[in-house]
Design a protein around this motif. Structure first.
Motif, PDB file in Angstrom:
ATOM      1  N   PHE A 257      -7.950  64.051 -11.991  1.00 54.04           N
ATOM      2  CA  PHE A 257      -8.458  62.923 -11.216  1.00 54.04           C
ATOM      3  C   PHE A 257      -8.070  61.634 -11.936  1.00 54.04           C
ATOM      4  N   ARG A 258      -8.152  60.523 -11.189  1.00 55.54           N
ATOM      5  CA  ARG A 258      -7.691  59.253 -11.741  1.00 55.54           C
ATOM      6  C   ARG A 258      -8.663  58.677 -12.762  1.00 55.54           C
ATOM      7  N   LEU A 259      -8.108  57.976 -13.724  1.00 55.53           N
ATOM      8  CA  LEU A 259      -8.891  57.256 -14.723  1.00 55.53           C
ATOM      9  C   LEU A 259      -9.814  56.266 -14.016  1.00 55.53           C
ATOM     10  N   ARG A 260     -11.071  56.223 -14.441  1.00 51.77           N
ATOM     11  CA  ARG A 260     -12.080  55.389 -13.785  1.00 51.77           C
ATOM     12  C   ARG A 260     -12.269  54.070 -14.536  1.00 51.77           C
ATOM     13  N   ILE A 261     -12.238  52.981 -13.780  1.00 50.43           N
ATOM     14  CA  ILE A 261     -12.501  51.649 -14.335  1.00 50.43           C
ATOM     15  C   ILE A 261     -13.763  51.117 -13.663  1.00 50.43           C
ATOM     16  N   ALA A 262     -14.804  50.884 -14.447  1.00 55.22           N
ATOM     17  CA  ALA A 262     -16.073  50.393 -13.908  1.00 55.22           C
ATOM     18  C   ALA A 262     -16.026  48.871 -13.770  1.00 55.22           C
ATOM     19  N   THR A 263     -16.457  48.366 -12.615  1.00 51.79           N
ATOM     20  CA  THR A 263     -16.435  46.921 -12.386  1.00 51.79           C
ATOM     21  C   THR A 263     -17.265  46.569 -11.170  1.00 51.79           C
ATOM     22  N   LYS A 264     -17.649  45.302 -11.070  1.00 52.81           N
ATOM     23  CA  LYS A 264     -18.211  44.793  -9.818  1.00 52.81           C
ATOM     24  C   LYS A 264     -17.230  43.847  -9.137  1.00 52.81           C
ATOM     25  N   TYR A 265     -16.079  43.623  -9.770  1.00 49.38           N
ATOM     26  CA  TYR A 265     -15.068  42.692  -9.249  1.00 49.38           C
ATOM     27  C   TYR A 265     -13.916  43.462  -8.602  1.00 49.38           C
ATOM     28  N   HIS A 266     -14.206  44.176  -7.542  1.00 51.16           N
ATOM     29  CA  HIS A 266     -13.232  45.106  -6.980  1.00 51.16           C
ATOM     30  C   HIS A 266     -11.968  44.412  -6.480  1.00 51.16           C
ATOM     31  N   ARG A 267     -12.124  43.336  -5.729  1.00 49.00           N
ATOM     32  CA  ARG A 267     -10.951  42.676  -5.147  1.00 49.00           C
ATOM     33  C   ARG A 267     -10.035  42.098  -6.225  1.00 49.00           C
TER      34      ARG A 267
ATOM     35  N   GLN B 170     -22.925  47.403 -11.100  1.00 46.63           N
ATOM     36  CA  GLN B 170     -23.585  46.124 -10.855  1.00 46.63           C
ATOM     37  C   GLN B 170     -24.401  45.638 -12.049  1.00 46.63           C
ATOM     38  N   GLY B 171     -24.338  46.358 -13.152  1.00 47.09           N
ATOM     39  CA  GLY B 171     -25.064  45.943 -14.340  1.00 47.09           C
ATOM     40  C   GLY B 171     -24.780  46.868 -15.504  1.00 47.09           C
ATOM     41  N   ALA B 172     -24.872  46.347 -16.724  1.00 48.16           N
ATOM     42  CA  ALA B 172     -24.621  47.128 -17.947  1.00 48.16           C
ATOM     43  C   ALA B 172     -23.284  47.852 -17.881  1.00 48.16           C
ATOM     44  N   THR B 173     -22.267  47.127 -17.413  1.00 44.26           N
ATOM     45  CA  THR B 173     -20.942  47.732 -17.248  1.00 44.26           C
ATOM     46  C   THR B 173     -20.385  48.245 -18.572  1.00 44.26           C
TER      47      THR B 173
ATOM     48  N   LYS C   4     -19.644  54.717 -22.652  1.00 45.19           N
ATOM     49  CA  LYS C   4     -20.508  55.534 -23.513  1.00 45.19           C
ATOM     50  C   LYS C   4     -21.256  56.578 -22.700  1.00 45.19           C
ATOM     51  N   ASN C   5     -21.647  56.230 -21.474  1.00 47.23           N
ATOM     52  CA  ASN C   5     -22.404  57.141 -20.628  1.00 47.23           C
ATOM     53  C   ASN C   5     -21.522  58.088 -19.815  1.00 47.23           C
ATOM     54  N   LEU C   6     -20.207  58.011 -20.059  1.00 48.93           N
ATOM     55  CA  LEU C   6     -19.227  58.938 -19.459  1.00 48.93           C
ATOM     56  C   LEU C   6     -19.126  58.817 -17.939  1.00 48.93           C
ATOM     57  N   THR C   7     -19.434  57.626 -17.411  1.00 42.03           N
ATOM     58  CA  THR C   7     -19.243  57.403 -15.979  1.00 42.03           C
ATOM     59  C   THR C   7     -17.966  56.617 -15.696  1.00 42.03           C
ATOM     60  N   ALA C   8     -17.267  56.206 -16.761  1.00 41.57           N
ATOM     61  CA  ALA C   8     -15.979  55.521 -16.624  1.00 41.57           C
ATOM     62  C   ALA C   8     -15.222  55.649 -17.946  1.00 41.57           C
ATOM     63  N   GLU C   9     -13.899  55.462 -17.848  1.00 40.08           N
ATOM     64  CA  GLU C   9     -13.059  55.506 -19.051  1.00 40.08           C
ATOM     65  C   GLU C   9     -12.707  54.114 -19.558  1.00 40.08           C
ATOM     66  N   ALA C  10     -12.797  53.115 -18.682  1.00 41.61           N
ATOM     67  CA  ALA C  10     -12.471  51.727 -19.040  1.00 41.61           C
ATOM     68  C   ALA C  10     -13.330  50.819 -18.174  1.00 41.61           C
ATOM     69  N   ILE C  11     -13.334  49.528 -18.497  1.00 39.57           N
ATOM     70  CA  ILE C  11     -14.121  48.584 -17.706  1.00 39.57           C
ATOM     71  C   ILE C  11     -13.314  47.329 -17.409  1.00 39.57           C
ATOM     72  N   ALA C  12     -13.724  46.625 -16.358  1.00 41.49           N
ATOM     73  CA  ALA C  12     -13.220  45.280 -16.069  1.00 41.49           C
ATOM     74  C   ALA C  12     -14.447  44.424 -15.831  1.00 41.49           C
ATOM     75  N   ASP C  13     -14.683  43.464 -16.714  1.00 40.81           N
ATOM     76  CA  ASP C  13     -15.933  42.718 -16.637  1.00 40.81           C
ATOM     77  C   ASP C  13     -15.754  41.322 -17.225  1.00 40.81           C
ATOM     78  N   ILE C  14     -16.763  40.487 -16.998  1.00 38.40           N
ATOM     79  CA  ILE C  14     -16.805  39.137 -17.541  1.00 38.40           C
ATOM     80  C   ILE C  14     -17.290  39.185 -18.988  1.00 38.40           C
ATOM     81  N   THR C  15     -16.636  38.416 -19.854  1.00 39.80           N
ATOM     82  CA  THR C  15     -17.090  38.306 -21.230  1.00 39.80           C
ATOM     83  C   THR C  15     -16.886  36.879 -21.716  1.00 39.80           C
ATOM     84  N   SER C  16     -17.783  36.424 -22.586  1.00 41.47           N
ATOM     85  CA  SER C  16     -17.626  35.095 -23.176  1.00 41.47           C
ATOM     86  C   SER C  16     -17.402  35.203 -24.676  1.00 41.47           C
TER      87      SER C  16
END
Length: 225
Positions: A128-138, A158-161, A166-178
């Motif tokens: 299956f495809r590598l999962r990227i967790a995000t709320k910024y789909h577009r 939608q939170g704690a991306t 760590k929780n094994l629901t995604a392999e990578a993330i796309a999120d806002i960081t400062s």
């Protein structure tokens, strides 16, 4: 009456009040801490307290004339955002980058090309495809498509991306960081060439806004000359 949508709580609300206050438009929250209501001193302006994520939709629908929210939210939630709203002024706060991050343990993955190769290998290995967790789909989908990355799937977060890896629901993330502190705390690293968008708080005007009234208000606060 001109309707202005502002974030209903937190630092964005406080900084928005401060920004308008410095320009002679005094805003204040009313009622209890849980009551999302506010007022503007003077006549002809209605304050609409909303979550930052709701403001793009309300601007597009013309239910508010002006609104303060992040560039990331406008560009992700509105497909043709520049036809529905216009940028009036960058407010100088709320700066953050929309990035792609992977586990620090992926020592051979530092660029988007590396991610593309890792994603292809991941699909072969796991089926299956590598999962990227995000709320910024577009924004993420359009960016990865433009960069030629294909073997992935976006999973909604939608939170704690940062915790999804760590929780094994995604392999990578796309999120806002400062500051990047939360990423480091979760043993994640930003890909070296994967800043999707540099976001900040922006004052937007709806394409459906009341013309003369809004222009007069913007002139009053020094944004039209």
């Amino acid at each position: 009456m001109v309707k202005i949508g502002v974030p209903s709580k937190g630092r964005l609300m406080e900084k928005t009040f401060e920004w308008f206050g410095q320009r002679g438009l005094r805003m204040a929250k009313t009622g209890s801490e849980r009551e999302y209501a506010g007022v503007v001193e003077g006549e002809g302006v209605e304050l609409v307290m909303l979550s930052a994520g709701e403001i793009p939709r309300e601007l597009a629908a013309g239910r508010i004339d002006l609104g303060v929210t992040g560039t990331d939210l406008v560009r992700d939630k509105l497909a043709d955002w520049d036809r529905q709203v216009s940028e009036v002024a960058a407010l100088g706060f709320g700066q953050a980058d929309l990035i792609i991050a992977v586990p620090v343990a992926w020592i051979d993955v530092d660029t988007l090309d590396d991610l593309d190769a890792a994603a292809a290998a991941f699909r072969v290995r796991h089926g299956f495809r590598l999962r990227i967790a995000t709320k910024y789909h577009r924004l993420v989908r359009d960016y990865l498509t433009a960069q030629g990355v294909a073997d992935y799937q976006l999973v909604d977060s939608q939170g704690a991306t940062e915790g999804t890896v760590k929780n094994l629901t995604a392999e990578a993330i796309a999120d806002i960081t400062s500051s990047g502190e939360t990423l480091r705390a979760n043993h994640l690293k930003v890909l070296s060439n994967a800043v999707i968008l540099q976001s900040q708080a922006m004052l937007y005007r709806s394409a459906l806004a009341r013309g003369a009234e809004v222009s007069a208000l913007l002139e009053k606060v020094g944004l039209l000359h």
